[in-house]
Design a protein around this motif. Structure first.
Motif, short mmCIF file in Angstrom:
data_model
loop_
_atom_site.label_atom_id
_atom_site.label_comp_id
_atom_site.label_asym_id
_atom_site.label_seq_id
_atom_site.Cartn_x
_atom_site.Cartn_y
_atom_site.Cartn_z
N PRO A 144 1.05 -1.17 0.01
CA PRO A 144 -0.12 0.11 -0.01
C PRO A 144 0.74 1.24 0.05
CG PRO A 144 -1.01 -1.79 1.58
CD PRO A 144 0.52 -1.94 1.02
N LYS A 145 1.96 1.09 0.86
CA LYS A 145 2.78 2.38 0.58
C LYS A 145 3.58 2.80 -0.56
CE LYS A 145 3.62 2.16 5.77
NZ LYS A 145 4.57 2.15 6.87
N SER A 146 3.70 1.61 -1.12
CA SER A 146 4.78 1.66 -2.73
C SER A 146 3.74 2.28 -3.50
CB SER A 146 5.36 0.32 -2.84
OG SER A 146 4.32 -0.82 -3.16
N PHE A 147 2.46 1.83 -3.56
CA PHE A 147 1.40 2.20 -4.34
C PHE A 147 1.25 3.77 -4.24
CE2 PHE A 147 -0.33 -2.27 -4.89
CZ PHE A 147 0.46 -2.52 -5.65
N GLN A 148 1.44 4.17 -3.13
CA GLN A 148 1.34 5.60 -2.56
C GLN A 148 2.76 6.54 -2.95
OE1 GLN A 148 -0.62 5.87 1.12
NE2 GLN A 148 -2.32 4.76 0.46
#
Length: 203
Positions: free
Chosen positions: A165-169
């Motif tokens: 989730p953090k990488s997608f953001q």
């Protein structure tokens, strides 16, 4: 419900394993999304020399049946959002709730209450059919369990939950993602080893 204390060791709160299940916020994902539950009471056969995972029993408070704990493993590990159903009498077996799960359930009450009202009865019927398949199949054995696969699966799952989730953001750099992948892979291997030593132990 009374148990033969000479034969069985009773696992219930405040047993450390059960406390960990209640306190660890990460396990809310297992409960709410995957439907993995832990019974409030588990009996361990002290007279058997079998590995731990093969001498766990889940008592039913309604019919007093002692159900093999492995009935809720492998393909039947997940999907128990409403708790356990006894394969003998189809009664309900009380399960623990993670604290974080309870908080999320309170906050999302208007959403999930309809699933409970209209879906719980169908879920119980599905549980009965699932047990018909589980009972007719061979129960898992500690020596045949792929602990390495279990550990890697755990590591990959936690990586997907905590990092993706953090990488997608765009909150993580490629090097940070690689470091996190290595950390969770290592953590998964440690988890698999711990499960082998714990569930595969004979005492």
């Amino acid at each position: 419900m009374e148990f033969d204390k000479e034969k069985y060791k009773v696992w219930k709160l405040p047993h450390p394993m059960l406390l960990h299940w209640i306190i660890n916020p990460g396990l809310a994902f297992n409960e709410l999304i995957l439907g993995q539950r832990i019974p409030k009471v588990t009996l361990i056969d002290k007279t058997s020399d079998a590995p731990l995972m093969e001498r766990q029993y889940v008592p039913c408070p309604e019919c007093n049946a002692l159900n093999d704990g492995r009935l809720w493993s492998k393909s039947n590990t997940f999907g128990h959002w409403f708790g356990y159903v006894c394969p003998e009498c189809h009664g309900r077996i009380s399960c623990l709730w993670n604290i974080t799960s309870l908080i999320l359930l309170v906050l999302t009450f208007p959403i999930w209450i309809w699933l409970k009202i209209f879906g719980e009865r169908k879920w119980i019927e599905k549980e009965k059919s699932r047990f018909a398949e589980v009972v007719s199949s061979e129960l898992p054995e500690a020596k045949k369990t792929n602990w390495l696969k279990m550990g890697i699966t755990y590591g990959v799952l936690m990586f997907c939950i905590m990092v993706l989730p953090k990488s997608f953001q765009n909150q993580l750099t490629p090097s940070a993602i690689a470091i996190q992948a290595a950390i969770w892979l290592g953590g998964g291997l440690v988890f698999g080893l711990a499960m082998k030593l714990f569930l595969g132990s004979r005492k």
